[in-house]
Design a protein around this motif. Structure first.
Motif, short mmCIF file in Angstrom:
data_model
loop_
_atom_site.label_atom_id
_atom_site.label_comp_id
_atom_site.label_asym_id
_atom_site.label_seq_id
_atom_site.Cartn_x
_atom_site.Cartn_y
_atom_site.Cartn_z
N LEU A 109 0.85 -1.20 0.00
CA LEU A 109 0.00 0.00 0.00
C LEU A 109 0.88 1.25 0.00
O LEU A 109 1.94 1.24 0.64
N PRO A 110 0.46 2.30 -0.74
CA PRO A 110 1.23 3.55 -0.72
C PRO A 110 1.23 4.14 0.68
O PRO A 110 0.23 4.05 1.40
N THR A 111 2.37 4.72 1.05
CA THR A 111 2.46 5.29 2.38
C THR A 111 1.78 6.66 2.42
O THR A 111 1.49 7.25 1.39
N GLY A 112 1.61 7.18 3.61
CA GLY A 112 1.09 8.53 3.82
C GLY A 112 -0.39 8.64 3.57
O GLY A 112 -1.11 7.65 3.50
N GLY A 113 -0.78 9.93 3.43
CA GLY A 113 -2.20 10.20 3.21
C GLY A 113 -2.73 11.11 4.25
O GLY A 113 -2.09 11.34 5.29
N ARG A 114 -3.90 11.68 3.92
CA ARG A 114 -4.46 12.64 4.87
C ARG A 114 -5.11 11.90 6.04
O ARG A 114 -5.70 10.85 5.88
N LYS A 115 -4.93 12.51 7.22
CA LYS A 115 -5.63 11.93 8.37
C LYS A 115 -6.84 12.79 8.67
O LYS A 115 -6.81 13.64 9.55
N ILE A 116 -7.87 12.67 7.84
CA ILE A 116 -9.06 13.45 8.16
C ILE A 116 -9.90 12.67 9.17
O ILE A 116 -9.66 11.49 9.42
N ASN A 117 -10.88 13.37 9.69
CA ASN A 117 -11.63 12.82 10.81
C ASN A 117 -12.62 11.72 10.40
O ASN A 117 -13.83 11.86 10.51
N THR A 118 -12.11 10.64 9.90
CA THR A 118 -12.99 9.51 9.60
C THR A 118 -12.52 8.31 10.39
O THR A 118 -11.44 8.31 10.96
N SER A 119 -13.35 7.30 10.40
CA SER A 119 -13.03 6.11 11.18
C SER A 119 -11.85 5.39 10.58
O SER A 119 -11.61 5.46 9.37
N LEU A 120 -11.09 4.70 11.44
CA LEU A 120 -9.93 3.95 10.99
C LEU A 120 -10.27 2.48 10.94
O LEU A 120 -10.89 1.94 11.87
N ILE A 121 -9.84 1.81 9.87
CA ILE A 121 -10.05 0.38 9.78
C ILE A 121 -8.78 -0.32 10.22
O ILE A 121 -7.71 -0.03 9.72
N PRO A 122 -8.86 -1.22 11.23
CA PRO A 122 -7.64 -1.87 11.71
C PRO A 122 -7.07 -2.83 10.67
O PRO A 122 -7.83 -3.43 9.89
N ALA A 123 -5.79 -2.98 10.67
CA ALA A 123 -5.12 -3.83 9.69
C ALA A 123 -5.41 -5.30 9.90
O ALA A 123 -5.13 -6.13 9.03
N THR A 124 -5.97 -5.66 11.08
CA THR A 124 -6.31 -7.06 11.30
C THR A 124 -7.53 -7.46 10.48
O THR A 124 -7.83 -8.64 10.34
N ALA A 125 -8.28 -6.47 9.97
CA ALA A 125 -9.46 -6.78 9.17
C ALA A 125 -9.06 -7.32 7.81
O ALA A 125 -7.95 -7.10 7.34
N GLY A 126 -9.99 -8.03 7.17
CA GLY A 126 -9.73 -8.55 5.84
C GLY A 126 -9.91 -7.48 4.79
O GLY A 126 -10.49 -6.42 5.06
N VAL A 127 -9.40 -7.77 3.59
CA VAL A 127 -9.54 -6.84 2.48
C VAL A 127 -11.03 -6.60 2.21
O VAL A 127 -11.48 -5.50 1.92
N TRP A 128 -11.79 -7.68 2.30
CA TRP A 128 -13.25 -7.63 2.10
C TRP A 128 -13.90 -6.56 2.97
O TRP A 128 -14.73 -5.76 2.51
N GLU A 129 -13.46 -6.53 4.22
CA GLU A 129 -13.98 -5.58 5.20
C GLU A 129 -13.72 -4.15 4.73
O GLU A 129 -14.60 -3.30 4.77
N ALA A 130 -12.48 -3.93 4.26
CA ALA A 130 -12.09 -2.60 3.82
C ALA A 130 -12.90 -2.18 2.59
O ALA A 130 -13.38 -1.05 2.50
N LEU A 131 -13.08 -3.16 1.67
CA LEU A 131 -13.81 -2.84 0.44
C LEU A 131 -15.25 -2.41 0.74
O LEU A 131 -15.82 -1.57 0.08
N LYS A 132 -15.80 -3.03 1.77
CA LYS A 132 -17.18 -2.72 2.13
C LYS A 132 -17.36 -1.28 2.59
O LYS A 132 -18.47 -0.75 2.61
N ASN A 133 -16.22 -0.62 2.96
CA ASN A 133 -16.32 0.74 3.49
C ASN A 133 -16.39 1.83 2.41
O ASN A 133 -16.67 2.97 2.73
N PHE A 134 -16.13 1.42 1.18
CA PHE A 134 -16.18 2.43 0.12
C PHE A 134 -17.62 2.80 -0.21
O PHE A 134 -18.49 1.93 -0.34
N LYS A 135 -17.84 4.15 -0.26
CA LYS A 135 -19.18 4.63 -0.61
C LYS A 135 -19.25 5.01 -2.09
O LYS A 135 -20.30 5.34 -2.60
N PHE A 136 -18.08 5.03 -2.77
CA PHE A 136 -17.96 5.31 -4.19
C PHE A 136 -18.38 6.73 -4.58
O PHE A 136 -19.45 6.95 -5.14
N PHE A 137 -17.56 7.66 -4.21
CA PHE A 137 -17.65 9.02 -4.79
C PHE A 137 -16.25 9.39 -5.26
O PHE A 137 -15.28 8.72 -4.87
#
Lengths: 523, 321
Positions: free
Chosen positions: B256-284
């Protein structure tokens, strides 16, 4: 028939004491046997769920018991258990076993296996699985079995009166013997009501939800024992001797009623079926019994007839009674039936009865031997000129007479014969005659006078002295009322009689009914 | 630690369990996976002696399970059945209190334990006096779980515990199951034929066939290092979804690319699966999600494309089949 036709309600009021006692006995019998059946059937039902191999055998045996006719079952019990409550309770409990065992088995095997597995997996031991899971869940089915058993028992308990165990059967069978509809109903209606009541109460119990049923099931044994105790309340009296009278004898003016009113006889009395009464007397279960003076068992069991010194037993001369229609249809019938007239004396009849009742010869054989000895036997003509229907009541003497008549008709006329033997008591037989179900049957003058005509007391007293006056009276009355003709008397007088064991009568020096009364009054 | 050695059980001529050995570590969730008839339920039931083995041994913490009476053994092992097996004549409260009452707990202790479980399993207190048939399937299954947990047994056996539930209820209960604190400390052995369920709940999976264990391993091991074609074939149908669930963000962290903005959104822990992360996209447009690696407290903010690209790089690195 009577000057005043008694209503059922009046009868029940008049007999309220007896009705109460019988009802209590009936409930008691039902529940003693039910209690024992539950005590035996429930564990047995549980056991065969654990030993499936023998379940078929146990259920099979219980099923076979169920198919034995109740009277036969009661009969089997007497040699083993005597008479009275014991054999009645055993017989009733045998009937109650099947529904209880079967429903216990079905109920427990029907418990959801997942629930049972869960119970075991939670760490319940085998007793806990049984008492906390299987039994509570099977309870509605088990209760249904107990309910069935209760209703069966209320019904079969009416037959207990046959072997002197009391209950509402006393009225029912007494009423059938005495042609007294009120008496039949006074027994039958409460018995039916009891069945309906217990069925209803148990159905309510069955429908209770799980929470309430636990309390109810705990209360049930207590209730059962209380109900069972009812049986013992009425039997808390006794006397020196015990009398066993048939239901018919109990209700007749020329029976127990006459003994009480004319002799003032007070004796501890139980009601018992004729078929087992003699045996019970021989086995010293009973001391005084009512019987018939021509009974073969008199000879067989060494009994002696007590002299009726106050003449309460009217003459019972036997003669065929025939519908007049039948006499017209079968012109030769009267002549043929009268062949027998005057031929059979008391001692001859006693001997014939002895052969069937005690030597167990068939009525046909006895009839044939008798006719042969009198040179009256002719070969069967194979008659085709119509069928004469002969009836008989349900005891040996009538069977013999019916057989003799059948042989005479076949040998002397062109008629064929159909015998309808075993038509129960007087009422059933007489109704069959008036309703054109049979053409004739042998009847007794005394029965005609008292049971069928129900003649008023004064008339009875007037007629009692002479055999001819009774015969003439019933002949006239039957002709007028029923168009039924009394043919010539056969000869013997099968009157009611009180009897005791020869030995005991000698020891106590009792020869007459008055002697018996005096003996009982000595404190 | 549960240790099973050379376990054999035959029914007639059929070898239901054919010389099986495996170990389950304390606190581990071991799933016995296989088609029906593979012997997994027989194996499970031998652990609490509902079925006695023909030969072989089972030890718990080095003590043979035959050393104590079966009832005592079972009271220390929770058991959950597919059709819940609740006592229909007991209320919910009584059902939950079955084992405590067998262990003769006092009333107050039992009551407070029942209350505690009712809350943890999201049941209402109104249910306490209800009978099982008055509850929904999901509620019944929760009561079944509560009953198994009541006396706080260290070991929990579960036989197709969620098999009778509809998909919606099941995934809801799966989430609760994973979130339940109490279960994290327990050694759990669960039987299922549902691959998804196995992958979602298991620490390790024992894949069974014909009375034998074909492969034991973590979901990732089964996916990427199958020992034979049977294992590969067993997982084939739902492969993509299983992989996305099995591969954790931590596995692809380096791609994964390093860095990025830390805006005030929830953090997904790295112990979660990729599937979990994908589910968080709202697509905008230009959407990113924030991922947190707890080990080095590093946060990465990635787009959908970056996430998928990292996943594909991870896949390429895996040994080819």
């Amino acid at each position: 028939m009577n000057e005043h036709q008694q209503t059922l309600f009046e009868f029940m009021q008049q007999q309220a004491d007896k009705l109460g006692v019988q009802t209590l006995q009936h409930i008691g019998l039902t529940f003693i046997s039910l209690l024992i059946a539950v005590i035996i059937g429930l564990p047995l039902g549980i056991y065969i769920t654990r030993q499936k191999k023998i379940s078929g055998l146990v259920l099979g045996i219980a099923g076979v018991l169920q198919t034995i006719p109740s009277i036969a079952l009661l009969g089997f019990m007497i040699p083993v258990l005597g008479i009275g409550a014991k054999p009645a309770i055993v017989a009733l409990l045998l009937y109650a076993l099947l529904p209880i065992i079967r429903n216990t088995y079905t109920g427990i095997t029907g418990v959801n296996p997942a629930v049972k597995e869960a119970a075991i997996a939670m760490g319940l031991n085998k007793w806990q699985v049984l008492f906390k899971v299987e039994l509570p869940l099977a309870m509605p089915v088990i209760l249904a079995g107990i309910r069935t058993a209760t209703v069966i028992n209320v019904g079969v308990a009416t037959l207990a009166s046959y072997i002197a165990a009391g209950g509402l059967g006393e009225f029912i069978f007494g009423g059938i013997s005495l042609n007294n509809t009120n008496m039949i109903l006074a027994g039958a209606i409460p018995a039916a009501l009891l069945a309906i009541l217990f069925d209803f109460l148990l159905s309510r119990l069955q429908r209770l939800n799980f929470k309430k049923i636990r309390g109810a099931v705990k209360a049930a044994p207590v209730l059962l024992v209380l109900l069972a105790c009812l049986y013992f309340i009425p039997s808390a009296y006794g006397s020196k001797l015990t009398a066993g009278f048939t239901p018919e004898f109990m209700g007749r003016q020329d029976g127990n009623l006459g003994l009480v009113s004319k002799y003032g006889l007070k004796i501890h009395t139980i009601v018992i079926n004729d078929a087992v009464m003699y045996k019970a007397a021989q086995e010293k279960e009973l001391d005084v019994i009512s019987g018939y003076s021509t009974d073969g068992r008199l000879k067989a069991y060494d009994l002696v007839v007590l002299d009726d010194d106050k003449k309460i037993f009217p003459p019972y001369y036997a003669a065929p009674i025939v519908r007049e229609d039948a006499l017209k249809n079968f012109p030769e019938l009267e002549k043929t039936l009268n062949l027998l007239s005057g031929l059979i004396t008391d001692s001859v009849m006693t001997d014939l009865n002895y052969r069937t009742d005690y030597l167990h010869q068939t009525p046909e054989r006895v009839a044939k031997d008798f006719l042969q000895s009198k040179n009256l036997l002719k070969p069967d003509k194979g008659g085709k000129n119509g069928i004469v229907r002969i009836g008989s009541k349900i005891f040996g003497e009538q069977y013999i007479l019916a057989s003799i008549y059948a042989m005479l008709i076949k040998g002397y006329t062109d008629y064929d014969v159909a015998t309808k033997t075993g038509l129960g008591g007087t009422k059933i037989c007489f109704d069959a005659l008036t309703n054109n179900q049979i053409d004739f049957y042998p009847e007794y003058t005394g029965t005609g006078l008292l049971a069928i005509l129900q003649a008023p007391t004064q008339t009875v007293t007037r007629l009692q002295a002479s055999k001819d006056s009774t015969y003439n009276y019933v002949q006239r009355q039957f002709q007028e009322k029923y168009k039924i003709k009394w043919l010539k008397p056969i000869g013997f007088n099968n009157a009611y009689a009180l009897m005791m064991r020869q030995k005991q009568a000698n020891e106590l020096n009792i020869k007459t009914i008055s002697d018996l009364k005096r003996y009982l009054e000595i404190k | 630690m549960i240790k099973v050695e050379n376990l054999v059980k035959s029914f007639g001529t059929v070898k239901a369990v054919d010389n099986i050995s495996f170990e389950v570590n304390d606190g581990e969730n071991m799933v016995l996976l296989g088609t029906s008839g593979c012997g997994k339920t027989t194996l499970l039931k031998m652990l609490n002696r509902l079925i006695e083995p023909d030969s072989g041994s089972i030890t718990i913490n080095n003590e043979n399970i035959n050393a104590q009476p079966a009832e005592d053994l079972r009271r220390n092992m929770g058991y959950v059945l597919q059709n819940n097996g609740l006592f229909p004549h007991y209320t919910v409260a009584q059902n939950i209190a079955v084992v405590p009452s067998l262990l003769k707990w006092d009333k107050a202790k039992t009551l407070s334990r029942v209350d505690e479980l009712i809350q943890k399993l999201h049941l209402s207190k109104d249910h306490l006096d209800a009978y099982p048939h008055e509850l929904s399937g999901g509620q019944q299954q929760r009561v079944g779980l509560a009953r198994a947990l009541a006396a706080n047994p260290p070991v929990l056996l579960m036989d197709e515990p969620f098999g009778a539930l509809d998909n919606v209820t099941r995934s809801k209960i799966h989430d609760e199951f994973k979130a339940l604190d109490e279960l994290k400390r327990k050694t759990i052995i669960m039987v299922t034929h549902d691959v998804q369920e196995a992958f979602e709940l298991a620490d390790r999976i024992a894949l069974m066939d014909n009375g034998r264990i074909v492969q034991t391993g973590t979901p990732t091991e089964l996916l990427f290092n199958p020992v034979n074609d049977f294992v590969r074939g067993f997982l084939q149908h739902q492969r993509l979804q299983l992989e996305l669930r099995a591969v954790k963000l931590a596995n692809i962290w380096d791609y994964l690319p390093t860095g990025g903005r830390k805006i005030n959104t929830s953090l997904i822990p790295a112990t979660a699966g990729v599937w979990e992360a994908l589910k968080n996209f709202k697509f905008f447009p230009r959407e990113t999600i924030n991922l947190l690696n707890q080990q080095n407290r590093e946060v990465k903010s990635v787009t959908f494309d970056e996430l998928m690209s990292a996943y594909s790089q991870f896949k390429i690195q895996q040994p080819h089949e």
